[in-house]
Design an enzyme around this catalytic site. Structure first.
Site, PDB file in Angstrom:
ATOM      1  N   ARG A 268       0.907  -1.136   0.101  1.00  0.00           N
ATOM      2  CA  ARG A 268       0.181  -0.034  -0.052  1.00  0.00           C
ATOM      3  C   ARG A 268       1.020   1.252   0.012  1.00  0.00           C
ATOM      4  O   ARG A 268       1.718   1.307   0.673  1.00  0.00           O
ATOM      5  CB  ARG A 268      -0.980   0.123   1.199  1.00  0.00           C
ATOM      6  CG  ARG A 268      -0.158  -0.027   2.492  1.00  0.00           C
ATOM      7  CD  ARG A 268      -1.409   0.162   3.710  1.00  0.00           C
ATOM      8  NE  ARG A 268      -0.821  -0.188   4.859  1.00  0.00           N
ATOM      9  CZ  ARG A 268      -0.114   0.711   5.586  1.00  0.00           C
ATOM     10  NH1 ARG A 268       0.238   2.058   5.244  1.00  0.00           N
ATOM     11  NH2 ARG A 268       0.153   0.254   6.914  1.00  0.00           N
ATOM     12  N   HIS A 272      -2.183   3.564   6.498  1.00  0.00           N
ATOM     13  CA  HIS A 272      -3.123   2.570   6.980  1.00  0.00           C
ATOM     14  C   HIS A 272      -4.577   3.097   6.543  1.00  0.00           C
ATOM     15  O   HIS A 272      -5.426   2.463   6.005  1.00  0.00           O
ATOM     16  CB  HIS A 272      -2.638   2.005   8.375  1.00  0.00           C
ATOM     17  CG  HIS A 272      -3.848   0.998   8.709  1.00  0.00           C
ATOM     18  ND1 HIS A 272      -3.743  -0.219   8.270  1.00  0.00           N
ATOM     19  CD2 HIS A 272      -4.846   0.922   9.692  1.00  0.00           C
ATOM     20  CE1 HIS A 272      -4.634  -0.782   8.964  1.00  0.00           C
ATOM     21  NE2 HIS A 272      -5.429  -0.030   9.595  1.00  0.00           N
ATOM     22  N   TYR A 282       7.404   4.810  10.043  1.00  0.00           N
ATOM     23  CA  TYR A 282       7.850   3.164  10.146  1.00  0.00           C
ATOM     24  C   TYR A 282       8.128   2.599   8.602  1.00  0.00           C
ATOM     25  O   TYR A 282       8.701   1.572   9.053  1.00  0.00           O
ATOM     26  CB  TYR A 282       6.723   2.481  10.619  1.00  0.00           C
ATOM     27  CG  TYR A 282       5.342   2.457  10.052  1.00  0.00           C
ATOM     28  CD1 TYR A 282       5.114   1.871   8.947  1.00  0.00           C
ATOM     29  CD2 TYR A 282       4.380   3.569  10.530  1.00  0.00           C
ATOM     30  CE1 TYR A 282       4.015   1.850   8.226  1.00  0.00           C
ATOM     31  CE2 TYR A 282       3.255   3.707   9.872  1.00  0.00           C
ATOM     32  CZ  TYR A 282       3.030   2.809   8.475  1.00  0.00           C
ATOM     33  OH  TYR A 282       1.710   2.942   8.040  1.00  0.00           O
TER      34      TYR A 282
END
Length: 369
Positions: A268, A272, A282
């Site tokens: 992706r 999120h 991250y």
């Protein structure tokens, strides 16, 4: 059972199982066919339609992101990068099949017949977004991680008991395979040979948790072994490969051979969800750049252009149509009546208990002012 005098090495057995799960691919990163014998039986028109749906879905993601930032949508989980995983798997289904999506799988619902305006109302949390038209065989996107896997096992068993030549497909992310519902769902469906297709979209992160932290399994597809069902490890950025393995899984299911677990290795590009997640915290700096070289639309575009089936003009037409569709649908969604607390109570209760009646009267008076 192994002979009594023969030594047994469980570590070697595990390694052998893991190594048996090789990544299945038909179209490489450069848009070249690398597995000609596995090419799916798709006509030129069907190939163009598949590409059209992927491009349309990419535009939907871009426009939905913009609408969310404008405050015109509520909850939204980006889909860019996962078009081959989502759209090609759905393209292998029939209208009578059932779709049980996760919250990122709204595009599959739309291509299964859910009006786009309804999808926007779902994002806003409006109850009309969960009122599907007759003939759309699907449930609303599941917010609880992995719960759709258990539901899928039940729906699939129902289809089997009714002797229908249909299947149920469901989706979760890599993080979903760490949930108990994941194991319960695939085990139940396997035990009853229910016609289900379980898709794990391994987009490398469960929110911010990297896939390798969640499990020591080398692949997620190999988790199918414990349930006694086939597991497939496929390039989730390759639309042709995803279509092929899903179509094969569907044929096995309607032939009474039970469910299949498919791991689509994808990525992706966005967050999120747009509810505060920041992927730059991250991810490595060059990580997305490397994955973009595998982009599902780019490689499909190259493949179709070399066949003389696609062009910039054709793609521009699809993009403009998608933008127009979104504009029309959001305008339609804006016409929905504002939700009231009493609407929720009316929908929740056939007979209201006394404490709810008291609250209902309170809100009814408040809403009338």
């Amino acid at each position: 059972m192994a002979p009594k005098n023969k030594s047994f090495d469980p570590v070697a057995q595990l390694k052998e199982i893991e190594e048996s799960f090789e990544l299945f691919q038909i179209l490489d990163e450069n848009g070249k066919i690398v597995n000609k014998s596995a090419m799916p039986d798709l006509s030129d028109e069907e190939l163009v339609e598949l590409m059209t749906r992927m491009v349309w879905t990419r535009v939907l993601d871009e426009r939905s992101t913009s609408l969310n930032r404008q405050g015109r949508l509520g909850f939204y989980a980006p889909t860019a990068g996962q078009e081959a995983s989502q759209i090609a798997s759905h393209y292998a289904l029939q209208k009578g099949d059932y779709v049980l999506p996760g919250y990122r799988d709204v595009p599959q619902l739309i291509w299964h017949g859910l009006p786009l305006s309804k999808a926007f109302l779902f994002s806003r949390g409006h109850y009309e977004g969960n009122q599907f038209p007759e003939g759309v065989n699907a449930l609303s996107p599941q917010i609880i991680i992995g719960a759709q896997y258990v539901q899928t096992a039940g729906v699939a068993l129902g289809i089997k008991k009714r002797k229908k030549d249909n299947v149920v497909i469901t989706y979760t992310g890599d993080g979903g395979t760490s949930q108990g519902d994941f194991y319960e769902g695939i085990n139940f469906a396997g035990a009853f040979k229910a016609p289900a297709i379980f898709v794990v979209q391994n987009n490398q992160y469960a929110i911010s948790t990297p896939r390798h932290v969640q499990t020591s399994a080398k692949t997620l597809a190999q988790k199918a072994v414990a349930a006694g069902i086939p597991g497939v490890y496929v390039d989730g950025m390759d639309a042709l490969a995803v279509y092929k393995v899903t179509k094969d899984a569907r044929e096995r299911a309607i032939n009474g051979e039970g469910p299949t677990l498919i791991e689509t290795v994808t990525y992706r590009y966005g967050a999120h969800t747009l509810a505060g997640d920041d992927p730059t915290r991250y991810r490595e700096d060059n990580e997305q750049t490397e994955w973009e070289k595998k982009d599902p639309i780019t490689r499909m575009r190259t493949f179709l252009e070399e066949k003389g089936l696609w062009s910039k003009e054709k793609e521009d037409e699809v993009i403009e149509q998608a933008r127009a569709d979104v504009k029309e649908a959001i305008s339609e969604a804006d016409k929905a009546a504002s939700q009231k607390v009493t609407d929720l109570m009316d929908l929740m209760y056939d007979e209201k208990p006394s404490n709810v009646e008291e609250q209902y009267d309170y809100y009814k008076e408040k809403e009338s002012k």
